[in-house]
Design a protein around this motif. Structure first.
Motif, short mmCIF file in Angstrom:
data_model
loop_
_atom_site.label_atom_id
_atom_site.label_comp_id
_atom_site.label_asym_id
_atom_site.label_seq_id
_atom_site.Cartn_x
_atom_site.Cartn_y
_atom_site.Cartn_z
N GLY A 91 0.80 -1.21 0.00
CA GLY A 91 0.00 0.00 0.00
C GLY A 91 0.83 1.26 0.00
O GLY A 91 0.28 2.37 -0.12
N GLY A 92 2.15 1.10 0.13
CA GLY A 92 3.03 2.25 0.06
C GLY A 92 3.17 2.73 -1.39
O GLY A 92 2.72 2.07 -2.33
N SER A 93 3.80 3.88 -1.55
CA SER A 93 3.92 4.49 -2.88
C SER A 93 5.38 4.73 -3.24
O SER A 93 6.20 5.08 -2.38
N TRP A 94 5.66 4.56 -4.52
CA TRP A 94 6.96 4.90 -5.09
C TRP A 94 6.76 6.01 -6.11
O TRP A 94 6.01 5.85 -7.08
N ILE A 95 7.41 7.14 -5.89
CA ILE A 95 7.35 8.27 -6.82
C ILE A 95 8.70 8.34 -7.54
O ILE A 95 9.71 8.65 -6.92
N GLU A 96 8.69 8.04 -8.80
CA GLU A 96 9.92 7.99 -9.61
C GLU A 96 10.10 9.30 -10.34
O GLU A 96 9.34 9.63 -11.27
N MET A 97 11.09 10.10 -9.93
CA MET A 97 11.36 11.39 -10.54
C MET A 97 12.53 11.36 -11.52
O MET A 97 12.92 12.40 -12.06
N SER A 98 13.08 10.17 -11.74
CA SER A 98 14.12 10.01 -12.74
C SER A 98 13.50 10.09 -14.13
O SER A 98 12.29 9.98 -14.29
N THR A 99 14.35 10.28 -15.14
CA THR A 99 13.88 10.25 -16.52
C THR A 99 14.04 8.85 -17.07
O THR A 99 15.15 8.31 -17.11
N ASN A 100 12.94 8.24 -17.49
CA ASN A 100 12.94 6.88 -18.03
C ASN A 100 12.25 6.86 -19.39
O ASN A 100 11.46 7.75 -19.71
#
Length: 303
Positions: A91-100
Motif C-alpha cells: 500500500g506504500g507508494s513509489w514516486i519515480e522522478m528520474s527520466t525513463n
C-alpha cells in the motif's frame, strides 16, 4: 512534529538534492540515502534523517521518491538487494522522478505493483536552478487518486505539475520536452555562431534574441552559460543517451559520446557538434557579463 506523509528520498545528486531539500523546507519528514555521504550530510543538516540503505529509508518513511541517473540504477534501487521493495509496506507508494523511457517505467511499475506498491512517475523539467527554489515543473503519470494523495509533496518541490495520464505518459512527454531542449540548444549555438561570424557583439546579440520572436527558454537560460564558458547547468551529456534511445528523432543530437565527452555539461554539445560538422575547432562563443551558474531569477518563464 509534522503530520504530513513521510518520504524516503534516494538519489541526492544535482537535481535530487534540491528536490529533497524543498520537501524538508516545507515540513515533510524525509529519510535520505545516497552513495555519497557528503550529499546525505547536507540534507541531514537541513533536518533529514540518514538511512543505511534504500530499504531502510523506505521502511522509516512508508513512501519513497527516487531521482536517479538511469533506468538500470532505478531498477537496482527499486528491486535489488536492500532495495525499496524490501522496505516499503504493502500500500506504500513509489514516486519515480528520474527520466525513463516509456517501456522502462511501465515495466518498473509492474515490479512494484507485484509487491503491493503503487507507482507515480514524476519526472521534472526546467533545470536545477529552478529546482533549487521550488519552481521546477513536474510531469506526472499515474492514477488520479494517487496523484491527489501525493500532490502536497509534489507541490512542495514543484511550482506546477501536469497529470498526463497513466504510468508511461509522463515518460513520453518528458522525452518530447528534452528532445526539443536539445534541438533548441543546437539551434541557439548556430545562431550565436552566425552572429560571431557576422561580426556582431555577442552580448548584444544575446539580448536582442531574448527580446525577439526567436527567443526560447533554452536560449534565455543556457546560452548564458555558453557565453560565460562555464556550461554548468547540472545536466551532463551522458544523460542525453536516454533521450536518444527513446526518441530517435532529435535531428542534430547525433554525436557519439566518448567516455570523456559523456562527462561534459550538455551545453558543450554546441561546441562538439560544430567541431564535428564544420571543423571550427578553436572558435569560441564568449561574451562578458554572463553567469557561470543559473539563478532562478534569470528565467521569467515561471513566476
Amino acid at each position: 512534529m509534522s503530520t504530513r506523509q513521510g518520504y524516503a528520498f534516494i538519489g541526492l545528486g544535482h537535481l535530487g538534492g534540491q528536490l529533497a531539500a524543498s520537501l524538508i523546507r516545507n515540513g515533510f519528514a524525509v529519510s535520505v540515502y545516497d552513495r555519497d555521504p557528503a550529499a546525505v550530510e547536507c540534507l541531514v543538516l537541513l533536518g533529514a534523517e540518514a538511512a543505511n540503505s534504500p530499504a531502510d529509508a523506505a521502511a522509516r518513511a512508508g513512501n519513497a521518491i527516487t531521482c536517479l541517473a538511469s533506468p538500470k540504477v532505478s531498477e537496482a534501487v527499486l528491486a535489488g538487494p536492500d532495495g525499496l521493495l524490501e522496505g516499503l509496506p504493502s500500500g506504500g507508494s513509489w514516486i519515480e522522478m528520474s527520466t525513463n523511457g516509456q517501456d522502462e517505467i511501465v515495466w518498473l511499475a509492474a515490479l512494484a505493483s507485484a509487491a503491493g506498491v503503487e507507482t507515480l512517475e514524476c519526472p521534472v523539467t526546467g533545470g536545477v536552478h529552478l529546482a533549487a527554489v521550488g519552481k521546477i515543473t513536474a510531469l506526472v503519470g499515474g492514477e488520479a487518486a494517487l496523484y491527489a494523495r501525493h500532490r502536497p509533496a509534489i507541490e512542495a518541490m514543484c511550482a506546477r505539475s501536469f497529470l498526463m495520464g497513466p504510468v508511461g505518459s509522463a515518460a513520453a512527454i518528458k522525452v518530447i520536452t528534452n528532445m526539443l531542449a536539445f534541438i533548441h540548444l543546437v539551434a541557439a549555438g548556430e545562431a550565436l555562431m552566425l552572429a560571431k561570424k557576422s561580426g556582431l557583439d555577442l552580448a548584444q546579440s544575446y539580448h536582442a534574441i531574448v527580446a525577439s520572436s526567436g527567443n526560447s527558454f533554452v536560449h534565455e537560460t543556457e546560452s548564458q552559460l555558453v557565453l560565460n564558458g562555464s556550461y554548468d547547468i547540472g545536466f551532463r551529456a551522458r544523460h542525453g543517451r536516454k533521450i536518444r534511445r527513446a526518441a530517435r528523432a532529435c535531428i542534430t543530437y547525433r554525436c557519439d559520446l566518448s567516455a570523456g565527452q559523456a562527462g561534459l555539461w550538455r551545453q558543450r554539445l554546441v561546441d562538439h557538434d560544430r567541431e564535428a560538422a564544420r571543423g571550427a575547432v578553436g572558435t569560441e562563443l564568449r561574451a562578458s557579463g554572463f553567469p557561470a551558474k543559473l539563478e532562478a531569477e534569470i528565467s521569467q518563464i515561471i513566476n
